[in-house]
Design a protein around this motif. Sequence first.
Motif, PDB file in Angstrom:
ATOM      1  N   CYS A 162      51.373  46.242  39.913  1.00 38.61           N
ATOM      2  CA  CYS A 162      52.378  48.029  39.509  1.00 38.61           C
ATOM      3  C   CYS A 162      50.779  48.937  40.665  1.00 38.61           C
ATOM      4  CB  CYS A 162      52.616  49.231  39.443  1.00 38.61           C
ATOM      5  SG  CYS A 162      51.386  48.828  37.327  1.00 38.61           S
ATOM      6  N   GLY A 163      50.826  50.120  41.169  1.00 36.10           N
ATOM      7  CA  GLY A 163      49.528  50.502  41.141  1.00 36.10           C
ATOM      8  C   GLY A 163      49.067  50.475  43.104  1.00 36.10           C
ATOM      9  N   LYS A 181      34.658  35.640  52.987  1.00 38.92           N
ATOM     10  CA  LYS A 181      35.236  36.503  52.989  1.00 38.92           C
ATOM     11  C   LYS A 181      35.694  37.028  52.274  1.00 38.92           C
ATOM     12  CE  LYS A 181      37.297  38.666  56.435  1.00 38.92           C
ATOM     13  NZ  LYS A 181      37.424  38.968  58.618  1.00 38.92           N
ATOM     14  N   TYR A 182      36.049  38.305  51.048  1.00 43.23           N
ATOM     15  CA  TYR A 182      36.781  38.848  50.095  1.00 43.23           C
ATOM     16  C   TYR A 182      37.455  39.931  50.681  1.00 43.23           C
ATOM     17  CZ  TYR A 182      34.844  34.940  46.986  1.00 43.23           C
ATOM     18  OH  TYR A 182      34.790  34.333  46.527  1.00 43.23           O
ATOM     19  N   GLY A 183      39.155  39.806  50.153  1.00 41.65           N
ATOM     20  CA  GLY A 183      39.332  41.423  50.576  1.00 41.65           C
ATOM     21  C   GLY A 183      39.537  42.751  49.633  1.00 41.65           C
ATOM     22  N   ASN A 184      40.141  43.435  49.439  1.00 39.69           N
ATOM     23  CA  ASN A 184      40.466  44.493  48.716  1.00 39.69           C
ATOM     24  C   ASN A 184      41.107  43.523  47.450  1.00 39.69           C
ATOM     25  OD1 ASN A 184      38.668  46.106  49.594  1.00 39.69           O
ATOM     26  ND2 ASN A 184      40.424  47.486  50.720  1.00 39.69           N
ATOM     27  N   LEU A 185      41.037  43.990  46.197  1.00 39.53           N
ATOM     28  CA  LEU A 185      42.244  43.823  45.045  1.00 39.53           C
ATOM     29  C   LEU A 185      43.500  44.615  45.233  1.00 39.53           C
ATOM     30  CD1 LEU A 185      39.248  44.140  41.931  1.00 39.53           C
ATOM     31  CD2 LEU A 185      39.885  41.921  42.599  1.00 39.53           C
ATOM     32  N   LYS A 186      43.623  43.862  45.157  1.00 40.27           N
ATOM     33  CA  LYS A 186      45.139  43.262  45.291  1.00 40.27           C
ATOM     34  C   LYS A 186      46.585  43.865  44.074  1.00 40.27           C
ATOM     35  CE  LYS A 186      45.574  44.073  49.855  1.00 40.27           C
ATOM     36  NZ  LYS A 186      45.390  44.887  51.329  1.00 40.27           N
ATOM     37  N   PRO A 187      46.883  44.712  43.748  1.00 45.90           N
ATOM     38  CA  PRO A 187      47.933  45.333  42.054  1.00 45.90           C
ATOM     39  C   PRO A 187      49.189  43.579  42.663  1.00 45.90           C
ATOM     40  CG  PRO A 187      48.082  46.645  43.205  1.00 45.90           C
ATOM     41  CD  PRO A 187      46.858  46.097  43.978  1.00 45.90           C
ATOM     42  N   ARG A 243      49.910  43.490  32.549  1.00 41.57           N
ATOM     43  CA  ARG A 243      50.378  43.563  34.660  1.00 41.57           C
ATOM     44  C   ARG A 243      49.948  45.193  34.553  1.00 41.57           C
ATOM     45  NH1 ARG A 243      56.310  41.507  34.183  1.00 41.57           N
ATOM     46  NH2 ARG A 243      56.522  43.190  35.189  1.00 41.57           N
ATOM     47  N   GLN A 244      49.707  45.819  34.662  1.00 37.42           N
ATOM     48  CA  GLN A 244      48.981  47.240  34.707  1.00 37.42           C
ATOM     49  C   GLN A 244      47.232  46.739  35.856  1.00 37.42           C
ATOM     50  OE1 GLN A 244      49.108  50.033  32.310  1.00 37.42           O
ATOM     51  NE2 GLN A 244      51.189  49.827  31.896  1.00 37.42           N
ATOM     52  N   HIS A 245      46.546  46.301  34.841  1.00 39.45           N
ATOM     53  CA  HIS A 245      45.325  45.316  35.215  1.00 39.45           C
ATOM     54  C   HIS A 245      45.265  43.626  35.387  1.00 39.45           C
ATOM     55  CE1 HIS A 245      45.298  48.775  32.157  1.00 39.45           C
ATOM     56  NE2 HIS A 245      44.397  49.012  33.206  1.00 39.45           N
ATOM     57  N   LEU A 246      46.591  43.607  36.430  1.00 45.01           N
ATOM     58  CA  LEU A 246      46.603  42.059  37.269  1.00 45.01           C
ATOM     59  C   LEU A 246      45.774  42.490  38.317  1.00 45.01           C
ATOM     60  CD1 LEU A 246      46.511  39.127  36.946  1.00 45.01           C
ATOM     61  CD2 LEU A 246      48.461  39.304  36.472  1.00 45.01           C
ATOM     62  N   PHE A 247      44.544  42.121  39.437  1.00 45.73           N
ATOM     63  CA  PHE A 247      44.725  42.377  40.325  1.00 45.73           C
ATOM     64  C   PHE A 247      44.837  40.719  40.811  1.00 45.73           C
ATOM     65  CE2 PHE A 247      43.250  46.345  38.811  1.00 45.73           C
ATOM     66  CZ  PHE A 247      43.980  46.871  39.939  1.00 45.73           C
TER      67      PHE A 247
END
Length: 391
Positions: free
Chosen positions: A235-236, A226-232, A327-331
Amino acid sequence: MEGDFIKINEWLLPLSWIYGWGVRLRNQMFELGILKSRTFDIPVIAVGNITVGGSGKTPHVEYLINMLCNKVKVAVLSRGYKRKSRGYVLAEADTAMAEIGDEPYQMKRKFKDIYVAVDKDRCHGIDQITGNKETSDTDVILLDDAFQHRYVKPGINILLVDYHRLIMYDKLLPAGRLREPKSGKSRADIVIVTKCPQDLKPMEFRVITKTMNLYPYQKLFFTTLKYGNLKPVYCGPDRELSSINENTHVLLLTGIASPKQMIVDLEPYTKNINPLTFADHHQFIASDIERINRMYAEMEGDDRIIITTEKDNARLFGMKGLSDEVRQHLFVLPVSVDFMLGQEEEFKEKIIGYVRKNSRNSILAKTKDDNKSDNSNNPGNRPRTISFRNH
């Protein structure tokens, strides 16, 4: 379908026979008592597999932690694979990942109120946890990846079997991925078939159950990811997994044993998945960071993201050289396990029941003592290590 990730190198089978002879000899030495297994007067639960590669050990250990940490004092003991330290190390809040390994580091960051320790010698590690003043209040020890570590005889031995690499269809190393013969599953008290598709049909459950051919003292469970929300990472805000669509381009960055399942699970959201795969427990270096930056810059589309695992993030976080855009788009994609067939309560009852019977200092044990008559001279009330097969 089950076993669909298995690949057998037939030409290596002669080497597998030699390897198997050596493993069988070692197991026989334990059965005859030539090599000794130790029991401990504290609940010990081992989680492991008999295959090389990912079968979901960390999510299942974390499931056990979540189940127990509000009721008892939990300690996790791991080997600390690829760490730079030696001997016994107890993780502190500021312990570096290199000192304990990526998986213990991940668990310590997520569960700050538990003890996390590493020691290649599991018996020595248990002695340290129970004997040292700072960890002497431990109620239960979870052994991570310890199915082959037979010098410890756990009270509950949990064997994980990857749905996509069912041990009954696999071969011994190096032709296949088995660490020991299939007969080794007889040591398990609980067998869990992991990474099952969520839409698995009733007939498939029955086929797998029959194929596993377990003994009456063993209980079979099935779990799915089961997967959760993508976590930055840097940042963000969080990003819902459902926000990924056919216009999203994903760079899937993994250094785990079996990334195929993640690809399969992400494909319903988008077909634009570009895997960047490293070996399991890969230690990232400067050239890897340059490669990540370059591959992300070369990706097409306006909606571009990088998805990695919690374990990979433990090794990646803090690395210098990542571009601002990366860094801004790494989850990070968190993963947990769900029990299927309505088996979750039965599993919890078995685990908590075992800890309750054998832990004298925990809330569970005190609750039991408050509700029973005084029978302190009964040997069955003393802390001891038990196995389901004996009951």
